[in-house]
Design an enzyme around this catalytic site. Structure first.
Site, PDB file in Angstrom:
ATOM      1  CB  ALA A  42     -12.762  42.568  43.320  1.00 26.74           C
ATOM      2  N   GLY A  79      -6.868  39.488  46.800  1.00 33.83           N
ATOM      3  CA  GLY A  79      -5.712  38.650  47.139  1.00 33.83           C
ATOM      4  C   GLY A  79      -4.389  39.397  47.108  1.00 33.83           C
ATOM      5  CG  ASP A 108      -3.641  38.564  38.630  1.00 32.03           C
ATOM      6  OD1 ASP A 108      -3.070  38.248  37.566  1.00 32.03           O
ATOM      7  OD2 ASP A 108      -4.201  37.736  39.368  1.00 32.03           O
ATOM      8  CE  LYS A 140      -4.356  37.408  34.392  1.00 33.61           C
ATOM      9  NZ  LYS A 140      -4.044  36.673  35.624  1.00 33.61           N
ATOM     10  CG  ASP A 168     -12.163  50.747  33.815  1.00 29.90           C
ATOM     11  OD1 ASP A 168     -12.399  49.536  33.686  1.00 29.90           O
ATOM     12  OD2 ASP A 168     -11.360  51.369  33.085  1.00 29.90           O
TER      13      ASP A 168
END
Length: 358
Positions: A221, A224, A276, A305, A260
């Site tokens: 969600a 993209g 992502d 990240k 999940d």
């Protein structure tokens, strides 16, 4: 070419320290020792060696695509400083005449910083007379195997001049791919996956990314990344407890599963896993490695990240996690890790099983 005893590297502003540490480590592995100059926020790093032969050794034996934080690298001569405002061309042209007998192209660039953006117009204007001067002396031979000429203005009155071969460097001006994402993209993050598919999937593996394939997007969600895959005719299972954008679901190529991302597993193996999710990088590395090791997906593109400190160390730790898990299953693979133009405090990883693992 005896003057070019330094390597200029472009990077994302704020990641100069990581770019510098990486080139120092990679150079040391080849027995090349030197020092770096890197000013925070400048978007460039200079690796200074003792000789041009050492710099040539680096760019011959070190694959550019293996550099995580460098967008481009160029063998350069010492910085031209205090260029007169009325005639910057003369000094540049004089040095250009000495560096190589022929050039295949001319790129006049500037580091990618907010302050330098105003310099791009000047760079475009400067390109024309420099190109004309080279054409007049028959030094410019488009399409030839000659190196590409780079002139990088790091200040209005200072420029590095150097060369780089196209086969071991970024093929894009300033090292920035021109990626166009449609206005219907559900999020800006779509640009990250579009760039990754363009930059990181080798041409000889293009048949492994084609319409009719299936993919899973973990933490999808608002959609993209799923949308980018759907635009390529790939059917996507988008896994997220959050809502998907209407533009993503309108493609009719996406199935939304509310679950999940860490617990979901597909009923049947898929061609691609993309992810992502905002989570600790080591946890993402373990998750993706498990998917590939167990055969849930053949290939993966995912983002890590990065923490505020020891970013390069964290990337290497994640790489080691993946290596250890896949080696246990005797899986041959290729991995490329890159901080893409659309990335921010993160890197993108493309993990592909080798062709013989079918």
């Amino acid at each position: 070419m005896s003057q070019m005893n330094a390597l200029l590297l472009y990077c994302r502003a704020g990641f100069e320290k990581e770019c510098a540490a990486e080139i120092m480590a990679n150079a040391a592995e080849l027995g090349v020792h030197g020092y770096v100059k890197a000013a925070e926020g400048s978007a460039w790093v200079l690796f200074q060696a003792q000789s041009s032969d050492e710099i040539e050794l680096l760019t011959t034996h070190l694959p550019f695509y293996k550099q995580i934080f460098a967008r481009q690298w160029i063998r350069v001569a010492p910085l031209l400083e205090n260029l007169p405002e009325g005639d910057r061309l003369s000094a540049v042209r004089e040095l250009v005449a000495e560096l190589a007998p022929r050039y295949s192209d001319v790129w006049v660039e500037t580091p990618d910083t907010d302050a330098a953006k105003t310099r791009l117009g000047f760079c475009r204007r400067f390109t024309k007379p420099l190109t004309a001067a080279l054409e007049k002396k028959r030094q410019l031979v488009p399409g030839s195997p000659a190196p590409r000429l780079h002139v990088c203005f790091v200040a209005d009155d200072a420029a590095f001049v150097g060369v780089m071969e196209a086969e071991n460097s970024s093929p894009w001006f300033m090292g920035i791919p021109r990626v166009r994402v449609g206005k219907d993209a559900p999020s800006r993050s779509a640009g990250k996956l579009a760039e990754a598919l363009m930059v990181m999937v080798p041409e000889d593996r293009a048949n492994e990314l084609k319409p009719g394939m299936r993919a899973v997007d973990l933490g999808a969600a608002p959609g993209g990344w799923s949308w980018v895959l759907a635009q390529r005719g790939i059917r996507v299972t988008a896994v997220d407890n959050g809502p998907m954008a209407a533009t993503a679901m309108a493609t009719e190529m996406i199935e939304h599963v509310r679950s999940d991302g860490f617990s979901y597993r597909p009923h049947h193996p898929v061609n691609w896993l993309v992810c992502d999710m905002v989570e600790s990088p080591s946890r993402i590395a373990q998750l993706v490695a498990e998917w590939i090791a167990r055969g849930h997906a053949r290939h993966a593109i995912f983002n890590l990240k990065l923490p505020m400190k020891k970013r390069l160390d964290e990337v290497r730790r994640c790489e080691a996690i993946i290596e250890a898990r896949l080696e246990r299953e005797d899986i041959a693979y290729t991995i490329e890790i890159k901080q893409l133009y659309h990335d921010r405090e993160e890197v993108t990883v493309c993990l592909m099983r080798d062709k013989q693992n079918r």
